[in-house]
Design an enzyme around this catalytic site. Structure first.
Site, PDB file in Angstrom:
ATOM      1  N   HIS A 142     -10.070   1.627   4.139  1.00 26.22           N
ATOM      2  CA  HIS A 142      -8.832   1.833   4.897  1.00 26.22           C
ATOM      3  C   HIS A 142      -9.111   2.862   5.996  1.00 26.22           C
ATOM      4  CE1 HIS A 142      -4.764   2.966   5.963  1.00 26.22           C
ATOM      5  NE2 HIS A 142      -4.374   1.823   5.415  1.00 26.22           N
ATOM      6  N   GLU A 182      -6.414  -4.080  10.573  1.00 27.16           N
ATOM      7  CA  GLU A 182      -5.407  -3.033  10.729  1.00 27.16           C
ATOM      8  C   GLU A 182      -5.753  -2.154  11.928  1.00 27.16           C
ATOM      9  OE1 GLU A 182      -3.065  -2.334   6.868  1.00 27.16           O
ATOM     10  OE2 GLU A 182      -4.639  -0.855   7.037  1.00 27.16           O
ATOM     11  N   ASN A 229       0.866  -1.180   0.000  1.00 24.58           N
ATOM     12  CA  ASN A 229       0.000   0.000   0.000  1.00 24.58           C
ATOM     13  C   ASN A 229       0.906   1.234   0.000  1.00 24.58           C
ATOM     14  OD1 ASN A 229      -1.778   2.054   0.433  1.00 24.58           O
ATOM     15  ND2 ASN A 229      -2.398   1.407   2.492  1.00 24.58           N
ATOM     16  N   TRP A 230       1.085   1.798  -1.179  1.00 24.35           N
ATOM     17  CA  TRP A 230       1.998   2.946  -1.289  1.00 24.35           C
ATOM     18  C   TRP A 230       1.354   4.248  -0.798  1.00 24.35           C
ATOM     19  CZ3 TRP A 230       4.308   2.023  -6.896  1.00 24.35           C
ATOM     20  CH2 TRP A 230       5.239   0.987  -6.816  1.00 24.35           C
ATOM     21  N   LYS A 231       0.093   4.193  -0.441  1.00 21.87           N
ATOM     22  CA  LYS A 231      -0.621   5.390   0.024  1.00 21.87           C
ATOM     23  C   LYS A 231      -0.426   6.535  -0.985  1.00 21.87           C
ATOM     24  CE  LYS A 231      -0.437   3.572   4.621  1.00 21.87           C
ATOM     25  NZ  LYS A 231      -0.529   3.766   6.038  1.00 21.87           N
ATOM     26  N   GLY A 274       4.536   1.549   4.919  1.00 16.15           N
ATOM     27  CA  GLY A 274       5.896   2.103   4.854  1.00 16.15           C
ATOM     28  C   GLY A 274       6.955   1.147   4.320  1.00 16.15           C
TER      29      GLY A 274
HETATM   30  P1  PGA Z   1       2.117   0.744   7.715  1.00 15.66           P
HETATM   31  O1  PGA Z   1       0.731   0.941   6.982  1.00 15.66           O
HETATM   32  O2  PGA Z   1       2.687  -0.572   7.269  1.00 15.66           O
HETATM   33  O3  PGA Z   1       2.968   1.911   7.270  1.00 15.66           O
HETATM   34  O4  PGA Z   1       1.861   0.752   9.179  1.00 15.66           O
HETATM   35  C1  PGA Z   1      -0.162  -0.123   6.790  1.00 15.66           C
HETATM   36  C2  PGA Z   1      -1.417   0.353   6.119  1.00 15.66           C
HETATM   37  O5  PGA Z   1      -1.907   1.432   6.468  1.00 15.66           O
HETATM   38  O6  PGA Z   1      -1.947  -0.316   5.227  1.00 15.66           O
END
Ligand code: PGA
Length: 224
Positions: A97, A146, A8-10, A205
């Site tokens: 999400h 999550e 998940n590159w956001k 991340g």
């Molecule tokens: P993170 O994010 O690995 O940076 O904690 C996970 C996500 O939000 O899908």
């Protein structure tokens, strides 16, 4: 059902950074003999097409996910991307999400509509939930647990808690594949390898760097 690992590159990476990722990622992911894991990358909307091209050109066994879809079908909804506009470019969509629930006030009605529109066009849904009580709608392929305090904080959830939540979700939704997400990296991933219900990971991340993501793919693929 296969394991699934999702990058998940956001809202990260521009065109050059996407290209740089694939320059490192493509030759190396081909070397990993994936036995039981499906690898998914979720770039921002403008790069889904580009990633699709790179994946075909490099002949990679990698799928794509959108990170959101419009709650409407195609039409006069400025700024929205309809499910049908991405269904020939991506195989999955992430819905619900916590960053969308929290920053964009996405509620259950909206999420339910999006799941239904994704289903109509054949996009497989990865639904994010923050606890064991969230409703999982018909047509959801995969649920990612999550916990909010673990996302992007470097504080992955206790394995006991992950097992407890996944067990409850599994009791209610036995046919849904379950993932864990929240500060998964090359250290914390080992906390979950013994939990049978964990069938993969949603990684933020630690998926931005190709080598770091590749390490996680290998660990995920060893997991039964
Ligand atoms: P993170 O994010 O690995 O940076 O904690 C996970 C996500 O939000 O899908």
């Amino acid at each position: 059902m296969n394991n699934l690992i999702v990058a998940n590159w956001k809202s990260n990476k521009n065109t050059l950074e996407v290209e740089d990722f694939f320059k490192v990622f493509s030759p190396k992911v081909k070397e990993v003999s994936l036995k039981r894991t499906e690898v998914v990358i979720s770039p921002s909307f403008p790069f889904i097409y580009k990633c699709n091209q790179l994946i075909s050109q490099d002949e990679l066994n990698v799928s794509l996910a959108a990170k959101n879809i419009s709650p409407f079908t195609q039409g006069a909804y400025t700024g929205e991307v309809a499910a049908s506009q991405i269904s020939d470019l991506a195989q999955y969509v992430i819905i619900g999400h916590s960053e969308r629930r929290n920053y964009f006030n996405e509620d259950e009605d909206l999420i339910k509509k999006k799941v239904s529109l994704a289903n109509e066009v054949g996009l497989k849904v990865i639904l994010c939930v923050q606890d064991e009580n969230t409703t999982v709608y018909d047509g959801v392929d995969t649920v990612a647990y999550e916990p909010i305090g673990s996302i992007g904080t470097g504080r992955p959830d206790d394995p006991e808690r992950v097992e407890e939540v996944l067990t409850k979700l599994h009791e209610r939704y036995p046919n849904v594949r379950l993932l864990y997400g929240g500060s998964v990296d090359s250290n914390s991933i080992h906390n979950y390898t013994e939990i049978a219900l964990v069938k993969g990971y949603l990684v933020g991340g630690a998926s931005l760097d190709a080598d770091s993501f590749l390490q996680l793919i290998s660990v995920c693929d060893e997991k039964n």
